[in-house]
Design a protein around this motif. Structure first.
Motif, PDB file in Angstrom:
ATOM      1  N   ASN A 104     -17.401   1.567   3.897  1.00 47.74           N
ATOM      2  CA  ASN A 104     -17.712   0.212   4.368  1.00 47.74           C
ATOM      3  C   ASN A 104     -17.570  -0.622   3.046  1.00 47.74           C
ATOM      4  O   ASN A 104     -17.491  -2.073   3.022  1.00 47.74           O
ATOM      5  N   GLY A 105     -17.148  -0.044   1.849  1.00 48.93           N
ATOM      6  CA  GLY A 105     -17.106  -0.697   0.556  1.00 48.93           C
ATOM      7  C   GLY A 105     -15.519  -1.342   0.488  1.00 48.93           C
ATOM      8  O   GLY A 105     -14.830  -1.375  -0.674  1.00 48.93           O
ATOM      9  N   GLY A 106     -15.028  -2.075   1.569  1.00 45.23           N
ATOM     10  CA  GLY A 106     -13.581  -2.228   1.403  1.00 45.23           C
ATOM     11  C   GLY A 106     -12.541  -1.507   1.602  1.00 45.23           C
ATOM     12  O   GLY A 106     -11.413  -1.786   1.268  1.00 45.23           O
ATOM     13  N   THR A 107     -12.916  -0.222   1.882  1.00 44.33           N
ATOM     14  CA  THR A 107     -11.978   0.605   1.889  1.00 44.33           C
ATOM     15  C   THR A 107     -10.778   0.999   3.215  1.00 44.33           C
ATOM     16  O   THR A 107      -9.977   1.562   3.550  1.00 44.33           O
ATOM     17  N   GLY A 108     -11.456   0.134   4.447  1.00 49.70           N
ATOM     18  CA  GLY A 108     -10.811   0.391   5.699  1.00 49.70           C
ATOM     19  C   GLY A 108     -11.288   1.824   6.389  1.00 49.70           C
ATOM     20  O   GLY A 108     -10.914   1.846   7.537  1.00 49.70           O
ATOM     21  N   GLY A 109     -12.335   2.167   5.684  1.00 45.64           N
ATOM     22  CA  GLY A 109     -12.884   3.386   6.379  1.00 45.64           C
ATOM     23  C   GLY A 109     -12.000   4.729   5.699  1.00 45.64           C
ATOM     24  O   GLY A 109     -10.846   4.690   5.484  1.00 45.64           O
ATOM     25  N   SER A 110     -12.751   5.850   5.692  1.00 45.43           N
ATOM     26  CA  SER A 110     -12.096   6.878   5.008  1.00 45.43           C
ATOM     27  C   SER A 110     -11.627   7.045   3.809  1.00 45.43           C
ATOM     28  O   SER A 110     -10.389   7.469   3.478  1.00 45.43           O
ATOM     29  N   LEU A 111     -12.230   6.051   2.927  1.00 51.83           N
ATOM     30  CA  LEU A 111     -11.665   6.051   1.550  1.00 51.83           C
ATOM     31  C   LEU A 111     -10.141   5.688   1.261  1.00 51.83           C
ATOM     32  O   LEU A 111      -9.337   6.314   0.643  1.00 51.83           O
ATOM     33  N   PHE A 112      -9.739   4.512   2.226  1.00 51.42           N
ATOM     34  CA  PHE A 112      -8.524   3.969   2.118  1.00 51.42           C
ATOM     35  C   PHE A 112      -7.425   4.875   2.914  1.00 51.42           C
ATOM     36  O   PHE A 112      -6.359   4.569   3.129  1.00 51.42           O
ATOM     37  N   ARG A 113      -7.781   5.919   3.442  1.00 46.83           N
ATOM     38  CA  ARG A 113      -6.812   7.003   4.117  1.00 46.83           C
ATOM     39  C   ARG A 113      -6.466   6.410   5.541  1.00 46.83           C
ATOM     40  O   ARG A 113      -5.421   6.631   6.068  1.00 46.83           O
ATOM     41  N   ASN A 114      -7.253   5.398   6.266  1.00 49.07           N
ATOM     42  CA  ASN A 114      -6.845   4.942   7.264  1.00 49.07           C
ATOM     43  C   ASN A 114      -5.792   3.865   7.046  1.00 49.07           C
ATOM     44  O   ASN A 114      -5.052   3.770   7.824  1.00 49.07           O
ATOM     45  N   ILE A 115      -6.086   3.151   6.028  1.00 48.73           N
ATOM     46  CA  ILE A 115      -4.950   1.806   5.427  1.00 48.73           C
ATOM     47  C   ILE A 115      -3.689   2.783   5.411  1.00 48.73           C
ATOM     48  O   ILE A 115      -2.555   2.233   6.090  1.00 48.73           O
ATOM     49  N   TYR A 116      -3.790   3.756   4.465  1.00 45.92           N
ATOM     50  CA  TYR A 116      -2.311   4.686   4.194  1.00 45.92           C
ATOM     51  C   TYR A 116      -1.712   5.130   5.567  1.00 45.92           C
ATOM     52  O   TYR A 116      -0.585   5.177   5.691  1.00 45.92           O
ATOM     53  N   ARG A 117      -2.721   5.734   6.547  1.00 44.45           N
ATOM     54  CA  ARG A 117      -2.325   6.281   7.676  1.00 44.45           C
ATOM     55  C   ARG A 117      -1.239   5.122   8.405  1.00 44.45           C
ATOM     56  O   ARG A 117      -0.226   5.351   9.030  1.00 44.45           O
ATOM     57  N   ASP A 118      -1.852   3.984   8.459  1.00 44.93           N
ATOM     58  CA  ASP A 118      -1.180   2.717   9.110  1.00 44.93           C
ATOM     59  C   ASP A 118      -0.020   2.400   8.406  1.00 44.93           C
ATOM     60  O   ASP A 118       0.903   1.895   9.209  1.00 44.93           O
ATOM     61  N   PHE A 119      -0.083   2.434   7.249  1.00 35.94           N
ATOM     62  CA  PHE A 119       0.919   2.229   6.374  1.00 35.94           C
ATOM     63  C   PHE A 119       2.359   3.082   6.925  1.00 35.94           C
ATOM     64  O   PHE A 119       3.544   2.516   6.946  1.00 35.94           O
ATOM     65  N   LEU A 120       2.062   4.564   7.040  1.00 39.85           N
ATOM     66  CA  LEU A 120       3.061   5.227   7.073  1.00 39.85           C
ATOM     67  C   LEU A 120       3.511   5.241   8.769  1.00 39.85           C
ATOM     68  O   LEU A 120       4.703   5.309   8.876  1.00 39.85           O
ATOM     69  N   LYS A 121       2.660   4.705   9.597  1.00 42.09           N
ATOM     70  CA  LYS A 121       3.259   4.722  10.761  1.00 42.09           C
ATOM     71  C   LYS A 121       4.009   3.414  11.012  1.00 42.09           C
ATOM     72  O   LYS A 121       5.047   3.474  11.555  1.00 42.09           O
ATOM     73  N   GLU A 122       3.507   2.359  10.275  1.00 43.70           N
ATOM     74  CA  GLU A 122       4.380   1.015  10.561  1.00 43.70           C
ATOM     75  C   GLU A 122       5.746   1.310   9.824  1.00 43.70           C
ATOM     76  O   GLU A 122       6.809   0.831  10.392  1.00 43.70           O
ATOM     77  N   SER A 123       5.587   1.953   8.753  1.00 43.37           N
ATOM     78  CA  SER A 123       7.012   2.370   7.887  1.00 43.37           C
ATOM     79  C   SER A 123       7.727   3.116   8.824  1.00 43.37           C
ATOM     80  O   SER A 123       8.858   2.801   8.834  1.00 43.37           O
TER      81      SER A 123
END
Length: 328
Positions: free
Chosen positions: A241-260
């Motif tokens: 919950n500390g601004g990571t988007g969940g799972s220690l930023f791995r959710n955000i990077y997953r979504d970046f790779l999908k969008e890219s």
């Protein structure tokens, strides 16, 4: 003085939210995962010092660098100002606000009026788009409030705080140079750089080696902790919950790779996105086990966590190696 027609960026992570707001003013509209990826933001650190209450587990590169990477990859001009003078620091902000230009600020969130949980963290970011005689008007993350308010005095304290991750009243603005580069080229360059950084850590407590090291360090932490419940459950909360988007930023990077992957029609990036979905779920398991460790103080949950971290180290290393090849 409040900037008219200021467009607030909606984000989960403080630095991408702040930089995203500044980019909005330049008519650059990118998603938060795209900004995080272009910032070469994914990382890992296990940081433990005697002055700390408990070890810090982080999932991104160090503060300030992410915005530098975004601007480099998008051919933007980043102007950063630091000063030990409180008066000069405020002038650095005011001169831009008067010109209708939002400013990024680095802060210790402890002093901000709208933060309900009072902990010192001097690596927080927010953008300022206005002020009056008493208040500063800020855009912060979805969790903290996109129309945040804090007193000018507390903003001054937040900017001038000392300690880990702090800077000297840091503020920054962004402007365009020439036309933006092709996004496909910027994406591949960012992935390549992020993979190289993650796979070649300078010390053993960062990157994939840091994840592996944590698998043994948490056992030492468990044995020496003076407050197991507080230590492990606070750490779990920061990871999720500390601004990571969940799972220690791995959710955000997953979504970046999908969008890219969809944008440049790359099956390799789409497959990597699926692997990071698995990785993200494993990190969620780690956070859940940290909660159980706090509740039960049972060593068996520490051992389970250790095994998952060993698996994560290898899986993240392998996936980053594949990304390095795919982005070459």
């Amino acid at each position: 003085m409040i900037i008219k027609n200021f467009k607030a960026f909606n984000g989960q992570h403080c630095e991408t939210t702040t930089t995203g707001s500044l980019l909005y003013q330049l008519d650059i509209n990118l998603s938060e995962p795209m900004l995080f990826g272009l910032g070469e933001g994914l990382g890992y650190i296990f940081w433990n010092m005697k002055i700390m209450d408990f070890p810090f587990i982080g999932g991104r590169i160090k503060p300030d660098i992410l915005t530098e990477n975004i601007c480099r990859n998008l051919n933007l001009n980043l102007e950063v100002k630091e000063t030990s003078s409180i008066k000069k620091a405020w002038e650095n902000v005011k001169v831009n606000i008067v010109q209708g230009k939002a400013v990024g600020l680095k802060l210790d969130c402890y002093h901000l009026d709208y933060f309900t949980t009072k902990i010192h963290f001097a690596g927080h970011y927010a953008s300022i788009y206005g002020y009056d005689e008493k208040l500063a008007y800020l855009n912060d993350t979805n969790q903290q409030g996109r129309q945040a308010r804090t007193t000018l005095k507390n903003l001054e304290l937040a900017r001038n705080e000392k300690g880990p991750m702090s800077s000297k009243n840091l503020s920054y603005t962004i402007s365009k140079n020439e036309k933006l580069p092709e996004l496909e080229k910027a994406i591949k360059s960012a992935i390549q750089n992020n993979a190289n950084d993650f796979l070649n850590p300078q010390i053993k407590n960062i990157g994939y080696k840091g994840i592996y090291k944590t698998s043994s360090e948490i056992k030492k932490w468990f044995k020496t902790s003076e407050n197991i419940k507080k230590d492990f459950q606070t750490s779990a909360s920061l990871m999720e919950n500390g601004g990571t988007g969940g799972s220690l930023f791995r959710n955000i990077y997953r979504d970046f790779l999908k969008e890219s992957g969809e944008l440049i029609e790359s099956n390799e990036l789409l497959k990597a996105s699926e692997k990071y979905d698995t990785i993200a779920k494993l990190w969620k398991n780690v956070a859940d086990l940290f909660i159980k460790i706090g509740e039960t103080e049972d060593i068996k949950y520490v051992n389970q966590t250790s095994e998952i971290l060993v698996e994560l180290s290898e899986l993240e290393k392998k996936t980053m190696e594949e990304l390095k090849k795919a982005s070459a």
